[in-house]
Enzyme design. Structure first.
Site, PDB file in Angstrom:
ATOM      1  N   SER A 150      33.434  37.445  -6.576  1.00 35.40           N
ATOM      2  CA  SER A 150      34.339  38.263  -7.182  1.00 35.40           C
ATOM      3  C   SER A 150      34.914  37.329  -8.398  1.00 35.40           C
ATOM      4  O   SER A 150      36.363  37.512  -8.251  1.00 35.40           O
ATOM      5  CB  SER A 150      35.481  38.856  -6.342  1.00 35.40           C
ATOM      6  OG  SER A 150      34.547  39.736  -5.650  1.00 35.40           O
ATOM      7  N   ARG A 186      49.408  50.609   1.486  1.00 32.67           N
ATOM      8  CA  ARG A 186      48.599  49.433   1.127  1.00 32.67           C
ATOM      9  C   ARG A 186      49.587  47.975   1.003  1.00 32.67           C
ATOM     10  O   ARG A 186      49.349  47.069   1.422  1.00 32.67           O
ATOM     11  CB  ARG A 186      47.862  49.423  -0.133  1.00 32.67           C
ATOM     12  CG  ARG A 186      46.688  50.636  -0.176  1.00 32.67           C
ATOM     13  CD  ARG A 186      46.025  50.338  -1.577  1.00 32.67           C
ATOM     14  NE  ARG A 186      45.527  49.405  -2.143  1.00 32.67           N
ATOM     15  CZ  ARG A 186      44.345  48.787  -1.743  1.00 32.67           C
ATOM     16  NH1 ARG A 186      43.480  49.309  -0.796  1.00 32.67           N
ATOM     17  NH2 ARG A 186      44.083  47.540  -2.363  1.00 32.67           N
ATOM     18  N   ASN A 200      42.944  42.319 -10.838  1.00 28.13           N
ATOM     19  CA  ASN A 200      44.235  43.047 -10.232  1.00 28.13           C
ATOM     20  C   ASN A 200      45.138  43.742 -10.931  1.00 28.13           C
ATOM     21  O   ASN A 200      45.755  44.497 -10.562  1.00 28.13           O
ATOM     22  CB  ASN A 200      44.505  42.174  -9.257  1.00 28.13           C
ATOM     23  CG  ASN A 200      43.812  41.746  -8.005  1.00 28.13           C
ATOM     24  OD1 ASN A 200      43.998  40.654  -7.258  1.00 28.13           O
ATOM     25  ND2 ASN A 200      42.829  42.599  -7.604  1.00 28.13           N
ATOM     26  N   ASP A 214      40.894  39.102   1.539  1.00 33.76           N
ATOM     27  CA  ASP A 214      40.285  40.299   1.205  1.00 33.76           C
ATOM     28  C   ASP A 214      40.683  41.321   2.449  1.00 33.76           C
ATOM     29  O   ASP A 214      40.450  40.638   3.423  1.00 33.76           O
ATOM     30  CB  ASP A 214      38.983  40.557   0.764  1.00 33.76           C
ATOM     31  CG  ASP A 214      38.669  41.958  -0.084  1.00 33.76           C
ATOM     32  OD1 ASP A 214      39.623  42.574  -0.107  1.00 33.76           O
ATOM     33  OD2 ASP A 214      37.320  42.240  -0.177  1.00 33.76           O
ATOM     34  N   ARG A 259      42.488  47.752   3.614  1.00 29.62           N
ATOM     35  CA  ARG A 259      41.981  48.345   4.620  1.00 29.62           C
ATOM     36  C   ARG A 259      42.687  48.181   5.771  1.00 29.62           C
ATOM     37  O   ARG A 259      42.784  49.166   6.942  1.00 29.62           O
ATOM     38  CB  ARG A 259      40.323  47.692   4.934  1.00 29.62           C
ATOM     39  CG  ARG A 259      39.619  48.613   3.833  1.00 29.62           C
ATOM     40  CD  ARG A 259      38.142  47.936   3.726  1.00 29.62           C
ATOM     41  NE  ARG A 259      38.443  46.713   3.020  1.00 29.62           N
ATOM     42  CZ  ARG A 259      37.523  45.679   2.894  1.00 29.62           C
ATOM     43  NH1 ARG A 259      36.618  45.628   3.689  1.00 29.62           N
ATOM     44  NH2 ARG A 259      37.766  44.580   1.938  1.00 29.62           N
TER      45      ARG A 259
END
Ligand code: FPP
Length: 257
Positions: free
Chosen positions: A201, A38, A73, A25, A29
């Site tokens: 998750s 991204r 996703n 993950d 960011r």
């Protein structure tokens, strides 16, 4: 070679995790912090994948599972989904020779049928090309969701019951495990999540019952071999009891009950 590399990194070869699973993950960011798209984060994340795959192989880990694409996703913007599928395809093609040379076998868990045909074809080619490798299994979780996996297993078990090949009283933990995507691999000893969130998750819900969990703030593209090694060393110092208790015996040694 296995113990050479372990020695080099200060890892005990006799206490290696057999199966390490990673939630990669923080790509988005990482890119945002650099005012990038991204997708650039996912590209940089692919480089980390290469490093960690090679490191695990060198250490002698048997199975490395990477959460590359979850069932959730698919709801990301189409452009990002397309970019991820493109990246996956490029990885599967560009790493074909390298995986073969390193003795790594490719496999996958998840709803493979949902992947675009070209990705599936390249995937199948690399799986076949590396099928005889015995060094390590690189297992990609693709369109994978833990709840979906359990529902899939329940459907298959229900069909067996319906056709009278299995009676309900004979359904055990083992029979459920036998119908999961992971039926032929051991449960993960370590699950690592990068990117600062502390949750699973929907990843390996059944299989994670006794996994040792590791969370780091490091974003996946910044994750290093050194940090991975530190986690393995931490794992080697943990006391895994699997719900049992440790009792001291007369000679002062500890025994598991
Ligand atoms: C989560 O980061 C990451 C993903 C959904 C995809 C992971 C994919 C790769 C590392 C590259 C391709 C994979 C292989 C095996 C070559 P995020 O986008 O949710 O990050 P964020 O939480 O910072 O937004």
């Amino acid at each position: 070679m296995k113990s050479d590399r372990c020695q080099h990194y200060g890892v005990d070869p006799s206490k290696l995790p057999r199966h390490v699973a990673i939630i990669m993950d923080g790509n988005g960011r990482w890119a945002k912090k650099r005012l990038m798209n991204r997708v650039n984060g996912h590209e940089k994340g692919s480089e980390t994948v290469r490093l960690i795959v090679t490191l695990c192989r060198e250490l002698g880990i048997e199975v490395l599972t990477l959460y590359a694409f979850s069932t959730e996703n698919w709801s990301r913007p189409q452009a990002e989904v397309d970019a991820l599928m493109g990246l996956l395809k490029r990885f599967i093609v560009s790493e074909r020779e390298s995986l073969k040379d390193q003795g790594i076998r490719l496999s996958a868990i998840g709803q493979k049928k949902r992947l675009p045909l070209d990705v599936r074809q390249e995937f199948d080619t690399t799986v076949a090309y590396t099928a005889s490798n015995q060094g390590m299994c690189l297992n990609l979780a693709l369109s994978y969701g833990g709840r979906e996996e359990i529902a899939y297993a329940v459907r298959k078990i229900a069909l067996k019951v319906k056709s009278r090949k299995l009676s309900p009283e004979n359904i055990t933990e083992k029979s459920v495990a036998d119908y999961l995507y992971t039926s032929n691999i051991p449960d993960p000893d370590m699950i690592i999540r990068t990117g600062g969130e502390m949750r699973l998750s929907n990843f390996l819900l059944w299989q994670s019952a006794y996994s040792e969990l590791f969370f780091t703030q490091t974003l996946w593209p910044d994750f290093t071999e050194q940090e991975f090694i530190e986690m393995v060393k931490d794992y080697q110092n943990r006391d895994r009891r699997f719900g049992k208790v440790l009792c001291s015996s007369n000679d002062g040694s500890q025994q598991q009950f």
